[in-house]
Enzyme design. Sequence first.
Site, mmCIF file in Angstrom:
data_model
loop_
_atom_site.group_PDB
_atom_site.id
_atom_site.type_symbol
_atom_site.label_atom_id
_atom_site.label_comp_id
_atom_site.label_asym_id
_atom_site.label_seq_id
_atom_site.Cartn_x
_atom_site.Cartn_y
_atom_site.Cartn_z
ATOM 1 N N ARG A 40 0.819 -1.220 0.000
ATOM 2 C CA ARG A 40 0.000 0.000 0.000
ATOM 3 C C ARG A 40 0.852 1.270 0.000
ATOM 4 N NH1 ARG A 40 -5.141 -1.985 3.750
ATOM 5 N NH2 ARG A 40 -6.360 -2.619 1.925
ATOM 6 N N LYS A 201 -18.214 -17.302 1.835
ATOM 7 C CA LYS A 201 -19.654 -17.208 2.077
ATOM 8 C C LYS A 201 -20.430 -16.459 0.999
ATOM 9 C CE LYS A 201 -19.186 -15.743 6.496
ATOM 10 N NZ LYS A 201 -19.767 -15.133 7.654
ATOM 11 N N GLY A 354 -9.232 -9.193 -0.461
ATOM 12 C CA GLY A 354 -7.991 -9.414 0.276
ATOM 13 C C GLY A 354 -7.391 -10.795 0.056
ATOM 14 N N GLY A 377 -12.551 -4.249 1.021
ATOM 15 C CA GLY A 377 -13.952 -3.883 1.236
ATOM 16 C C GLY A 377 -14.442 -2.865 0.212
HETATM 17 P P1 ADP Z 1 -11.754 -12.335 -0.593
HETATM 18 O O1 ADP Z 1 -11.002 -11.849 0.618
HETATM 19 O O2 ADP Z 1 -10.870 -12.487 -1.783
HETATM 20 O O3 ADP Z 1 -12.983 -11.504 -0.877
HETATM 21 P P2 ADP Z 1 -13.190 -14.288 0.939
HETATM 22 O O4 ADP Z 1 -12.757 -13.624 2.192
HETATM 23 O O5 ADP Z 1 -14.620 -14.176 0.560
HETATM 24 O O6 ADP Z 1 -12.280 -13.810 -0.287
HETATM 25 O O7 ADP Z 1 -12.910 -15.844 1.028
HETATM 26 C C1 ADP Z 1 -11.612 -16.383 1.198
HETATM 27 C C2 ADP Z 1 -11.622 -17.605 2.070
HETATM 28 O O8 ADP Z 1 -12.556 -18.563 1.595
HETATM 29 C C3 ADP Z 1 -10.288 -18.289 2.101
HETATM 30 O O9 ADP Z 1 -9.759 -18.206 3.401
HETATM 31 C C4 ADP Z 1 -10.592 -19.715 1.703
HETATM 32 O O10 ADP Z 1 -9.896 -20.688 2.466
HETATM 33 C C5 ADP Z 1 -12.072 -19.834 1.960
HETATM 34 N N1 ADP Z 1 -12.693 -20.903 1.175
HETATM 35 C C6 ADP Z 1 -12.659 -21.044 -0.168
HETATM 36 N N2 ADP Z 1 -13.286 -22.183 -0.527
HETATM 37 C C7 ADP Z 1 -13.727 -22.765 0.593
HETATM 38 C C8 ADP Z 1 -14.439 -23.976 0.871
HETATM 39 N N3 ADP Z 1 -14.821 -24.803 -0.103
HETATM 40 N N4 ADP Z 1 -14.729 -24.255 2.170
HETATM 41 C C9 ADP Z 1 -14.330 -23.429 3.147
HETATM 42 N N5 ADP Z 1 -13.656 -22.271 2.954
HETATM 43 C C10 ADP Z 1 -13.357 -21.950 1.684
HETATM 44 MG MG MG Z 2 -11.389 -12.125 2.710
#
Ligand code: ADP
Ligand code: MG
Length: 399
Positions: A40, A201, A354, A377
């Site tokens: 950053r 999620k 992230g 975010g």
């Molecule tokens: P980002 O930060 O890129 O927006 P998220 O925070 O929504 O992504 O999700 C990332 C997390 O989702 C990771 O820690 C990963 O381990 C978890 N994840 C991905 N697939 C699965 C799964 N099938 N079951 C449980 N956790 C998962």
């Molecule tokens: Mg995340």
Amino acid sequence: MSENSSFQTLSDVNPRGLRVFVRADFNVPMEHGVITDDTRIRAALPTIRELVERGGRVILASHLGRPKGREDAAYSLAPVAARLADYLKQPVVFSKESTGPEAEAAVNALREGEVLLLENVRFHAGEEKNDPELAERFAALADLYVNDAFGAAHRAHASTAGITAHLRAVAGRLMERELRVMGAALQNPERPFTAIIGGAKVSDKIKVIENLLEKVDFLLIGGGMANTFLLAQGYAVGKSLVETDLVSTARALIRKAEGSGKSLLLPTDLIVATRFAADADHRVAALDAVREEEMALDIGPETIARYRAAVAASRTVIWNGPMGVFEMDAFSHGTRAIAQAMAEVAGTTIIGGGDSVAAIEKVGLAERMTHISTGGGASLEFLEGRVLPGVESLARRSS
Ligand code: ADP
Ligand code: MG
């Protein structure tokens, strides 16, 4: 949506001799006062260097962590001043106060092309409350406001929004790039346009999926959130991460896609394991073959092939959310494959989120993407189609 794109930038101002308050995002990870990742800080350098070269008197401000509205040495920006000085190859004065006499004295001592960093703006309780009085005190330090903190643009705080009631506000180069690249993809994408949404999620990303469904040609779903969609299709997903309260939402999204002629792609096979562990036994399972004691931790090889083909056929690709538990090697193949496919796209490739950014860096393909968003975010809210407060408060272009 045009509210996100008609803002003024550094190109619209002459900063020479002006006191320029630059809201940057120096919210870097630290361990015991040592910066562990300065992405950053590096991302803010173009704006700072330009202002230095153009004779501005540069006042930098940022938040760091969550100090809860009071001074806390653990959240001091002092280490950032030192790192900035290294990169800029010139002194960066640090003020232990971000308002009041000490800050004013430091600002008054600044000559053209000199740089000052103020202490963490969140040491004031009024920052996160967008307190007008605090905003006025920040504004009193400067003649011009530059917002380069895309990562904080989804928050209406004193240093990101309130201050613009008093000073002309323009976008810094990082802010400008984030908004232009992502804005162009959402408003006027070269097609086919594909979005890949994954992560843990569905609940975090319903609005992103809804907004992107209106705009894309292909929407690929993976990661933990796919399980809720598979449940909506009537498959049993064993011990997989699911959000049962969102099954009907998932079903509605599937129907919406069908009704609008969009391709919503869901996994057709999975990597399943009996434990959530790096060394867990795992196997490829068809959707109707997931056992009660198993959980899905990655997309399977057939799904990877289908998703790779969709990405390969695209001219614009936006990706948010890993395809599996990429932190564990055994369940990182889906995420790696998508990253590889994106790296080969002749067109625009954008990554936000992230964990997604961490994943692409782990795979070593970050350089091959058009744009990696610095705002977790903020980029999510942007993809939801919202106008961000830090963007809304920038001065408009008159054209
Ligand atoms: P980002 O930060 O890129 O927006 P998220 O925070 O929504 O992504 O999700 C990332 C997390 O989702 C990771 O820690 C990963 O381990 C978890 N994840 C991905 N697939 C699965 C799964 N099938 N079951 C449980 N956790 C998962
Ligand atoms: Mg995340």
